[in-house]
Design an enzyme around this catalytic site. Sequence first.
Site, PDB file in Angstrom:
ATOM      1  N   VAL A  54      -3.574  -8.204  13.695  1.00 21.99           N
ATOM      2  CA  VAL A  54      -4.417  -7.093  14.170  1.00 21.99           C
ATOM      3  C   VAL A  54      -5.887  -7.263  13.790  1.00 21.99           C
ATOM      4  O   VAL A  54      -6.755  -6.619  14.374  1.00 21.99           O
ATOM      5  CB  VAL A  54      -3.898  -5.707  13.680  1.00 21.99           C
ATOM      6  CG1 VAL A  54      -2.518  -5.400  14.243  1.00 21.99           C
ATOM      7  CG2 VAL A  54      -3.936  -5.594  12.164  1.00 21.99           C
ATOM      8  N   SER A 132      -3.363   6.893   3.625  1.00 23.43           N
ATOM      9  CA  SER A 132      -2.712   6.819   2.305  1.00 23.43           C
ATOM     10  C   SER A 132      -3.230   7.944   1.424  1.00 23.43           C
ATOM     11  O   SER A 132      -4.376   8.394   1.570  1.00 23.43           O
ATOM     12  CB  SER A 132      -3.038   5.487   1.632  1.00 23.43           C
ATOM     13  OG  SER A 132      -2.644   5.504   0.287  1.00 23.43           O
ATOM     14  N   TYR A 145      -9.270  -0.738  -0.594  1.00 23.74           N
ATOM     15  CA  TYR A 145      -8.163  -0.073   0.107  1.00 23.74           C
ATOM     16  C   TYR A 145      -8.478   1.407   0.354  1.00 23.74           C
ATOM     17  O   TYR A 145      -8.274   1.930   1.456  1.00 23.74           O
ATOM     18  CB  TYR A 145      -6.905  -0.230  -0.741  1.00 23.74           C
ATOM     19  CG  TYR A 145      -5.635   0.305  -0.140  1.00 23.74           C
ATOM     20  CD1 TYR A 145      -4.936  -0.424   0.829  1.00 23.74           C
ATOM     21  CD2 TYR A 145      -5.104   1.527  -0.544  1.00 23.74           C
ATOM     22  CE1 TYR A 145      -3.760   0.057   1.371  1.00 23.74           C
ATOM     23  CE2 TYR A 145      -3.922   2.015  -0.011  1.00 23.74           C
ATOM     24  CZ  TYR A 145      -3.255   1.276   0.948  1.00 23.74           C
ATOM     25  OH  TYR A 145      -2.081   1.757   1.482  1.00 23.74           O
ATOM     26  N   ALA A 146      -9.002   2.083  -0.669  1.00 26.06           N
ATOM     27  CA  ALA A 146      -9.336   3.509  -0.533  1.00 26.06           C
ATOM     28  C   ALA A 146     -10.376   3.716   0.561  1.00 26.06           C
ATOM     29  O   ALA A 146     -10.276   4.661   1.360  1.00 26.06           O
ATOM     30  CB  ALA A 146      -9.847   4.060  -1.859  1.00 26.06           C
ATOM     31  N   ALA A 147     -11.368   2.810   0.615  1.00 26.83           N
ATOM     32  CA  ALA A 147     -12.421   2.935   1.640  1.00 26.83           C
ATOM     33  C   ALA A 147     -11.815   2.824   3.036  1.00 26.83           C
ATOM     34  O   ALA A 147     -12.164   3.588   3.944  1.00 26.83           O
ATOM     35  CB  ALA A 147     -13.478   1.853   1.428  1.00 26.83           C
ATOM     36  N   LYS A 149      -8.667   3.409   3.935  1.00 29.65           N
ATOM     37  CA  LYS A 149      -7.730   4.489   4.258  1.00 29.65           C
ATOM     38  C   LYS A 149      -8.464   5.811   4.483  1.00 29.65           C
ATOM     39  O   LYS A 149      -8.009   6.660   5.258  1.00 29.65           O
ATOM     40  CB  LYS A 149      -6.663   4.600   3.162  1.00 29.65           C
ATOM     41  CG  LYS A 149      -5.728   3.388   3.118  1.00 29.65           C
ATOM     42  CD  LYS A 149      -4.992   3.207   4.439  1.00 29.65           C
ATOM     43  CE  LYS A 149      -4.074   2.012   4.486  1.00 29.65           C
ATOM     44  NZ  LYS A 149      -3.354   1.885   5.751  1.00 29.65           N
TER      45      LYS A 149
END
Length: 239
Positions: A54, A132, A145-147, A149
């Site tokens: 993707v 998330s 990852y937080a950015a 999500k």
Amino acid sequence: MLLKEKTAVVTGSENGIGKAIVSSFLENGAEVIGLDLQAEDGRVLGYEYRRADVSDMGACEDVISRIYAEHEKIDILVNCAGITRDAMTRKMTEEQFDEVVAVNLKGVWNVTRLVGPKMQAEHGGSIINISSVVGIYGNIGQVNYAATKAGVIGMTKTWAKEFALKDGNVRVNAVAPGYTLTDMLKTVPQELLDRFAGQTMLGRLAKPEEIAAAVLFLASDMSSYITGEVLNVNGGMRL
Ligand code: NAP
């Protein structure tokens, strides 16, 4: 049979939450096309599988155009493919940051930009993006990852507005799972998993099927007046 006569595309279909979503969609009568990194194209276990990264826009254009050549329309899109490359900010490399953005954020855009406008032109569809709990509360060692999500939530709310224009009738929602027992957690020490479980009201981590149930609800007409929302499926977790 909540999804009878619906065609669904699910990214990240071969493992964890994506695999559970595919099973639940098949049980509910959908025609499913799974996209993932593994193996070769083919028909497996009752659904079509296409290999596609993707994060690669050209690969997405190729696979989505092939799907449209073979199917009248796509009714449901679930953007579930995702990765982690965890490190404290002082140690995180540019590569770790960029890899997570490429899959979790740009990957969602790469696929949705090809499917959302077509759904809008067909006047119907449901898109579900997997965010998330970390995108809502943040988490130590997961700034990349937080950015992504959190970014997925921004895209969800924007597309809910855009694809509803001109009687588009496309619903776009996000599901924000808490910690879920999949391969994604296999490198997390048990002690930390126990702590995360202790931070939930229900005192345990999620099973992939419990996330899939929320996705099924948002994919189906059961949620026909819900759009632009984030459904938290986290056992009452507060990070
Ligand atoms: P998983 O078990 O690792 O499954 C993710 C799937 O996505 C794998 O099959 C993986 O293939 C595939 N994938 C990775 N990169 C891809 C790419 N570039 N193109 C296409 N497919 C790709 O993870 P999961 O726990 O089911 O996670 C699914 C989603 O839920 C992710 O978006 C994740 O961020 C989110 N989520 C998970 C949790 C959790 O605690 N597990 C919590 C909140 C949100 P490979 O196996 O070949 O890499």
